[in-house]
Design a protein around this motif. Sequence first.
Motif, mmCIF file in Angstrom:
data_model
loop_
_atom_site.group_PDB
_atom_site.id
_atom_site.type_symbol
_atom_site.label_atom_id
_atom_site.label_comp_id
_atom_site.label_asym_id
_atom_site.label_seq_id
_atom_site.Cartn_x
_atom_site.Cartn_y
_atom_site.Cartn_z
ATOM 1 N N MET A 157 72.139 -17.442 32.595
ATOM 2 C CA MET A 157 73.397 -18.121 32.285
ATOM 3 C C MET A 157 74.427 -17.098 31.839
ATOM 4 O O MET A 157 74.050 -16.051 31.299
ATOM 5 C CB MET A 157 73.154 -19.177 31.211
ATOM 6 N N PRO A 158 75.725 -17.352 32.061
ATOM 7 C CA PRO A 158 76.275 -18.581 32.610
ATOM 8 C C PRO A 158 75.840 -18.816 34.050
ATOM 9 O O PRO A 158 75.635 -17.874 34.812
ATOM 10 C CB PRO A 158 77.793 -18.371 32.497
ATOM 11 N N HIS A 174 71.127 -25.421 28.708
ATOM 12 C CA HIS A 174 71.046 -25.554 30.167
ATOM 13 C C HIS A 174 71.772 -26.818 30.640
ATOM 14 O O HIS A 174 72.365 -26.830 31.731
ATOM 15 C CB HIS A 174 69.591 -25.592 30.615
ATOM 16 N N GLU A 217 75.528 -26.174 30.789
ATOM 17 C CA GLU A 217 75.894 -25.469 32.015
ATOM 18 C C GLU A 217 75.822 -26.393 33.230
ATOM 19 O O GLU A 217 76.669 -26.334 34.124
ATOM 20 C CB GLU A 217 74.992 -24.250 32.220
ATOM 21 N N ARG A 224 78.893 -28.515 33.146
ATOM 22 C CA ARG A 224 80.089 -27.741 33.509
ATOM 23 C C ARG A 224 80.210 -27.621 35.015
ATOM 24 O O ARG A 224 81.299 -27.821 35.588
ATOM 25 C CB ARG A 224 80.041 -26.350 32.878
ATOM 26 N N GLU A 233 79.187 -32.481 27.997
ATOM 27 C CA GLU A 233 79.044 -31.032 27.895
ATOM 28 C C GLU A 233 79.274 -30.564 26.465
ATOM 29 O O GLU A 233 78.522 -29.734 25.932
ATOM 30 C CB GLU A 233 80.027 -30.357 28.846
ATOM 31 N N ARG A 239 76.952 -28.293 24.019
ATOM 32 C CA ARG A 239 77.452 -26.978 23.567
ATOM 33 C C ARG A 239 77.501 -26.900 22.045
ATOM 34 O O ARG A 239 77.263 -25.842 21.458
ATOM 35 C CB ARG A 239 78.834 -26.709 24.148
#
Length: 424
Positions: free
Chosen positions: A175-176, A363, A366, A369, A403, A407
């Motif tokens: 990641m990203p 995860h 991401e 996103r 998201e 986060r």
Amino acid sequence: MTLQQTSPRTPLLRDRLDPQRWADVVRVPTSSPPRTAVARAVITRALSRLPLRVLLGDRVLGRGGPLLEVHDPEAFTARLARDGLIGFGESYQAGEWDAPDLAGTLTVMAEQLTTLVPPALQRLRRLWEARQPAGAGSEAAARSNIRAHYDLSNELFGLFLDDSLTYSSAVFEQMPARWEQLERAQHAKIDRLLDLACVGPGSRVLEIGTGWGELCVRAARRGATVVSLTLSQEQHDLGRDRVRAAGCADAVEIRLQDYRRLDPERDGRFDAVVSVEMIEAVGVDHWPTYFRTLDTMLAPGGRVALQAITMPHDRLLATRRTYTWIHKYIFPGGMLPSNEAIDEATRAHSALRVTESEGFGTHYAETLRLWRERFTAHAAEVAELGFDEAFRRMWTLYLAYSEAGFRSGYLDVRQILLTREDEA
């Protein structure tokens, strides 16, 4: 009643919306003057303390950070005064506020969620906050709730999901994450879950919540036979087509059936029971039935592998009966469990016990996103499918809101192994 404007203003999105389709988005509520005054003071205080830059009419609030621009402060305040976070979401759908970095702005707010409102007012919120409707999670409600989300359009989901059509958190190698990694990361997630359940040649597998069939295919390619249940007609039909196209039709049966209709005498028992982000749709009152069913359908020595989105236990206790913007517009009847709730429900209502649990919430952030960026990039195609701007803003907010939950660490997603205590 609607809020009367005292001066000319720039037309907003709400002025262009279908008032029948989006009645509560078009209509700006009114509150009593004392309640509006309290709401204005609370909102101003909360926004002033956040690491955001807030443009609230001719005022600038916050301590610097991502931008939140309120185009109609009166409507924004009125909605929050009347409907709390439901009003916050409807205000975004109406075009009354924007944020260039929507996920970043919402992440800041999620990090401060439990301290935004003074404790005294938090204790009073049960006097005014909306409550979930009676019967949420019943068989009839479950069918309606699932279809309200998953039967929107297979083509819609195809615009922002990868080719595996997997609508749950992936597991990335690095990641990203990048878009071209997503399908491989979704397969990695499925394979980890199948490994956790020890699915291999000859395994009889029960899947509760089909999605669009990717887990069925990967289990069948291991030599397993699969019975998979869904309440979504759209997922059922496309899932069967995809299973046939993969050459796995002889090993996979996809049923349009509620899990509560399973019968061990008729259906037999299964070596592995798997379920990916399905428990969130079950409803608090039906968790006992859900776990009893898993236990009943599991063969001796079998394993249950779940993927579940979780929230902190104290927040579950505080919000388990609350009706939210997510309930109203995205997932009717849903409720996220906590780790403690899963442990308590399995112990109280089954012989199953949590024996492994691994979280990977970053995860999911991401994954969301990538979905959000893809959805935004395909806005024109979404419109061509018949989804208007209020829907597109609603869906964008849902993806960014989710998201932000991951986060900020407020939400997690876990793969959980359940085995019977006397067989461990």
